[in-house]
Design a protein around this motif. Structure first.
Motif: not given
Lengths: 220, 277
Positions: A53-57, A69-70, A72, A74, A77-79, A81, A86, B186-192, B275-277
């Motif tokens: 979930x680093x890139x949006x599908x 994942x598709x 999620x 923003x 997605x953080x939750x 991860x 990774x 960002x990798x760890x999933x820390x909330x925005x 992030x996640x874009x």
């Protein structure tokens, strides 16, 4: 055995319209360690980025750890991860000590200092870095950098480990050390998908390999 | 410690090199902005020389005994206000005019046609009045000329925009210093919010620092004005109430402007560090 990763009909293109992944189907079961093998620019990193979930599908179905994942947002997605460990290809330790590199992630996720140190020490012990706790992360040798990256990825006990090119830049001895470490982690029940461009070390020859060439899964 | 507070501390650690210089520049510009804003409260003349206010409208300061009861003060107030040659009466604490002086005072504004000297003499005869002086200023009597107002408004606009612009550049530089940590977060999933909020807090902290410096300067000027060193064009410095108002509003405005700078910085997180874009 339950499914940890289920990918079907996955397509992904760059903004310029260049196809990176084409009709990818993939399945990894819980407790399995699989290797995603392919040449440079085959789409391995993009696939791992999508799974984490680093890139949006764009299209297709991605079920990871029971989550679609598709779909999620923003925030979700953080939750999500937080449940994935990774290790990125370009992993660079922070200019802090080895211990602080790991506690940084744990404290940012809301752990108190003592709790964070306890978990960090356990993760560093898992990867064999306890003798280098006070060394600066950015001065470690390449193999120890990978160990540190793995400790950071594993410190909050993720359900799944995704590694992007953990053997890149390592000599034969380093590659074998990381391979042994991965085998050891897998023996403790870790589910992992590991992307690599080079030939797998002999010790990993018994594991399933999924070949990705020009964005298409060829074997596995 | 919450993740936000932890990340705020880590973010402070990234304030170094060019980012530190730019943040100091932002604080300096915020200080200039707030200083210009506070000029609206402390600048101005009381003698009408700059404003065209007639000298006959000057106030008469009428000190009253601290031993008077509330009813007696009220009675005096009504009695003075009822006079034909009095336009307005304002009660102030005597210490606002002269430090360490007990009791209260009336600032009496005569009517345009009133004879100030006759009024002073009449007030001196009143029971409970200890001292009467012709002269003195009320808050309403301090006026700024239109050119000065326009100049201050232009200054306010220029420094306000400059502080936002420099703030944005400062935060961009700071986030570049902090980018390895941002990647890991960002990798760890820390909330925005736990990354964005500390950036806004840092902006607010910069605004508060600028405000506090201004408040110290304002009170130092107020103290020197009370000791007789006030320039004629800054009569508002003599008034504790005006200085306090300027200080409090500057603090509020500093927090708002700092928050805006921080908000611009937080906006950079999604535009420059996606992030996640």
């Amino acid at each position: 055995m339950s499914v940890m990763i289920q990918v079907s009909e996955l397509n992904f293109s760059t903004e310029e319209g260049i196809k990176v992944l084409e009709d990818v189907h993939l399945r990894v079961d819980q407790g399995e360690m699989a290797f995603l093998v392919g040449p440079q620019a085959a789409g391995k990193s993009v696939l791992l980025g999508l799974l984490a979930a680093r890139i949006r599908p764009q299209s297709g179905q991605l079920l990871v750890c029971g989550r679609n994942v598709a779909r999620l947002t923003r925030r979700k997605a953080a939750e999500f991860r937080r449940r994935i460990g990774f290790l990125p290809q370009d992993f660079t330790p922070l200019p802090k000590t080895v211990l602080e590199n790991v506690t940084f992630k744990l404290r940012a996720l809301g752990n108190f200092r003592e709790q964070a140190e306890e978990k960090a020490l356990a993760a560093l012990d898992q990867v064999g870095l306890t003798s280098k706790l006070n060394e600066s992360g950015d001065e470690l040798e390449p193999v120890d950098r990978v160990r540190l990256g793995l400790a950071i990825a594993l410190c909050n006990e993720p359900l799944l480990l995704l590694c992007d090119e953990p053997f890149l830049g390592l000599d034969e001895e380093g590659t074998e050390a990381i391979a042994s470490l991965l085998i050891q982690l897998h023996s403790h029940g870790l589910t992992a998908l590991i992307a690599t461009r080079g030939p797998l070390p002999a010790s990993l020859s018994g594991y399933r390999r999924i070949s990705l060439i020009d964005g298409k899964v060829v074997g596995g | 410690m919450s993740p936000g507070v932890f990340i705020f501390r880590e973010l402070l650690g990234a304030v170094r090199g060019k980012a530190a210089g730019l943040i100091l520049g932002m604080i300096g510009l915020l200080f200039a902005f707030l200083a210009i804003f506070s000029c609206f409260f402390v600048l101005g003349t009381s003698d009408g020389s700059a404003t065209g206010v007639s000298s006959s409208a000057k106030a008469v300061t009428c000190y009253i005994s601290p031993k008077l009861s509330v009813d007696e003060v009220q009675g005096l107030y009504r009695g003075i206000l009822a006079r034909d040659d009095v336009a307005a009466v304002t009660y102030v604490f005597a210490a606002e005019i002269s430090p360490d002086r007990p009791g209260g005072a009336f600032l009496v504004r005569p009517t345009d046609s009133g004879d100030v000297n006759a009024l002073v003499e009449a007030l001196r005869t009143l029971s409970g009045v200890t001292e009467v002086n012709a002269g003195g200023v009320t808050g309403e009597e301090i006026h700024l000329s239109t050119p000065i107002r326009i100049g201050l408004l232009i200054g306010l606009l220029v420094t306000g925009l400059a502080s936002l612009l420099v703030g944005r550049i400062a935060f961009l530089e700071l986030l570049r210093n902090f980018s390895p940590e941002l990647n890991l977060l960002h990798l760890s999933g820390t909330p925005d919010w736990s990354v964005q909020a500390p950036v806004v807090w840092l902006g607010i902290a910069a605004g508060v620092v600028a405000s506090l410096i201004l408040i110290v300067v304002l009170y130092a000027l107020h103290a020197s004005a009370l000791s007789g060193a006030a320039p004629a064009a800054a009569a508002g410095l003599l008034h504790q109430g005006r200085v306090l108002t300027a200080a409090l509003l500057s603090l509020l405005l500093g927090i708002i402007m700092g928050g805006l700078c921080g908000g611009l910085g937080a906006g950079l997180l999604s535009s420059r560090f996606p992030d996640y874009s």
